[in-house]
Write a protein that holds these residues in place. Structure first.
Motif, short mmCIF file in Angstrom:
data_model
loop_
_atom_site.label_atom_id
_atom_site.label_comp_id
_atom_site.label_asym_id
_atom_site.label_seq_id
_atom_site.Cartn_x
_atom_site.Cartn_y
_atom_site.Cartn_z
N VAL A 284 9.51 34.41 17.06
CA VAL A 284 9.97 34.71 18.42
C VAL A 284 8.81 34.70 19.39
O VAL A 284 8.89 34.15 20.49
CB VAL A 284 10.69 36.08 18.45
N ARG A 285 7.70 35.30 18.99
CA ARG A 285 6.52 35.36 19.86
C ARG A 285 5.97 33.96 20.12
O ARG A 285 5.57 33.63 21.25
CB ARG A 285 5.45 36.25 19.21
N LYS A 286 5.95 33.13 19.07
CA LYS A 286 5.44 31.76 19.23
C LYS A 286 6.30 30.96 20.19
O LYS A 286 5.77 30.27 21.09
CB LYS A 286 5.40 31.07 17.86
N LEU A 287 7.61 31.03 20.04
CA LEU A 287 8.50 30.28 20.91
C LEU A 287 8.46 30.82 22.34
O LEU A 287 8.68 30.07 23.30
CB LEU A 287 9.93 30.33 20.37
N ALA A 288 8.16 32.12 22.49
CA ALA A 288 8.10 32.72 23.82
C ALA A 288 6.90 32.22 24.61
O ALA A 288 6.85 32.37 25.83
CB ALA A 288 8.04 34.23 23.71
N GLU A 289 5.92 31.63 23.93
CA GLU A 289 4.76 31.08 24.62
C GLU A 289 5.09 29.81 25.38
O GLU A 289 4.33 29.36 26.24
CB GLU A 289 3.65 30.80 23.62
N LEU A 290 6.25 29.22 25.08
CA LEU A 290 6.66 28.00 25.75
C LEU A 290 7.17 28.35 27.15
O LEU A 290 7.49 29.50 27.44
CB LEU A 290 7.76 27.30 24.96
N PRO A 291 7.31 27.34 28.06
CA PRO A 291 7.84 27.61 29.39
C PRO A 291 9.20 28.27 29.28
O PRO A 291 9.99 27.95 28.38
CB PRO A 291 7.96 26.21 30.02
N PRO A 292 9.53 29.23 30.15
CA PRO A 292 10.80 29.93 30.06
C PRO A 292 11.98 28.99 30.20
O PRO A 292 11.94 28.02 30.93
CB PRO A 292 10.75 30.94 31.22
N GLY A 293 13.07 29.27 29.52
CA GLY A 293 14.26 28.45 29.58
C GLY A 293 15.49 29.29 29.78
O GLY A 293 15.49 30.47 29.75
#
Length: 335
Positions: A326-335
């Motif tokens: 979850v933390r890794k994917l949260a580093e991506l631009p918000p969607g």
């Protein structure tokens, strides 16, 4: 002879193409197609012409522009004669190939046909020449037909080749004009079509793609291998029907620049992640709180496949738990 030689010169042809792109910034969007057809007369003389936009299967018409082609004739053709038009069918089956009736068989067969006797002849259409370009991913196509009324003046091989050569420029110029028009009505501050990264499409409120660039099609094919437009895939369509200006689907962030009746959907630049589209779909759902069995049910795949994907996802992203994912994917631009 002088006028024809000037019309046949490469310089005249190149000037016509250049003029199409200059018109992107000069012509109103609702006059662009008609005036572009009229511009073609500089290099390919004709008596009337049409330009249609839409999808073939299922048939969906976004718009039809005409140059000296009466509206009632268009209606009569659509209602009674389109299904009998072998030339149009052939042009639609062979995108990019410019065809005339005589390219399909003896022209005498055409003059003996019912569509000629009942429609073409009475309408003053002795010669027709057409070409289509259809995006293989979005299924959106553009069709242009030119017509002549003088039976003694068939379209030449040179004119056929020229229409085939100019068609990609017509389509590209129209896409840019439509993009500029929608950008001008978008509610996104300081939106400039020239500043958009590669990967964008013009869509309407129903999620139908009206025009797109090549990068958009390539990315959509990677994300949704079985998708064929023009309507957006269900997951993406559902995500764009709300008020959000940024949505994330299948590991890809999309920006939605909302306008009036049309919007610009663009691909956001993504950090390079080594996940396949299938893995991204699993990661997105698993990180959102779904259990592995629920992910399998949602995607219509086996639990074993989900477990295999999760193993690959953890290894590729260097994470060891759902919390880290979850933390890794949260580093991506918000969607």
């Amino acid at each position: 002879m002088g006028e024809r030689a000037e019309r046949d010169s490469p310089d005249s042809f190149n000037e016509t193409i250049l003029g199409l792109y200059e018109d992107v910034f000069r012509l109103a969007v609702d006059r662009f197609k008609e005036d572009s057809l009229a511009r073609l007369r500089d290099v390919i003389p004709f008596d009337s012409a049409i330009w249609g936009s839409g999808a073939e299967d299922p048939q969906l018409i976004f718009g039809i522009a005409a140059c000296d082609f009466p509206f009632e004739r268009l209606v009569a053709y659509s209602v009674h004669w389109q299904r009998h038009d072998v030339l149009r069918s052939a042009v639609s089956r062979r995108p990019g190939a410019c065809l005339r009736n005589e390219d399909l068989g003896p022209v005498e067969d055409h003059y003996a046909s019912e569509i000629y006797r009942e429609f073409c002849g009475p309408s003053g259409i002795e010669h027709a020449m057409g070409v289509t370009l259809i995006d293989p991913v979005t299924n959106v196509g553009e069709l242009v037909f030119l017509f002549r009324a003088d039976r003694c003046a068939p379209f030449s091989d040179l004119e056929r080749d020229r229409l085939a050569q100019i068609m990609p420029h017509l389509v590209a110029a129209w896409r840019h004009r439509l993009l500029w028009h929608v950008a001008g009505h978008a509610r996104t501050a300081d939106l400039s079509p020239g500043g958009l990264p590669g990967g964008h499409a013009v869509v309407d409120g129903a999620g139908q793609v009206h025009a797109s660039d090549a990068a958009f099609g390539l990315r959509m094919r990677a994300l949704f291998p079985d998708w064929l437009g023009p309507r957006l895939p269900p997951d993406l369509l559902a995500a764009t029907t709300g008020a959000a200006t940024s949505v994330r689907v299948c590991g890809q962030t999309f920006r939605l620049h909302r306008g009036g009746d049309r919007h610009i959907l663009s691909l956001a630049a993504e950090p390079a992640l080594p996940l396949s589209p299938a893995e991204a779909r699993v990661a997105e759902r698993f990180a959102s709180g779904m259990t592995a069995p629920r992910v399998a049910l949602d995607l219509g795949i086996s639990r074993a496949t989900v477990r295999n994907h999760l193993t690959a996802i953890y290894e590729k992203l260097g994470v060891h738990s759902k919390v880290e994912l979850v933390r890794k994917l949260a580093e991506l631009p918000p969607g």
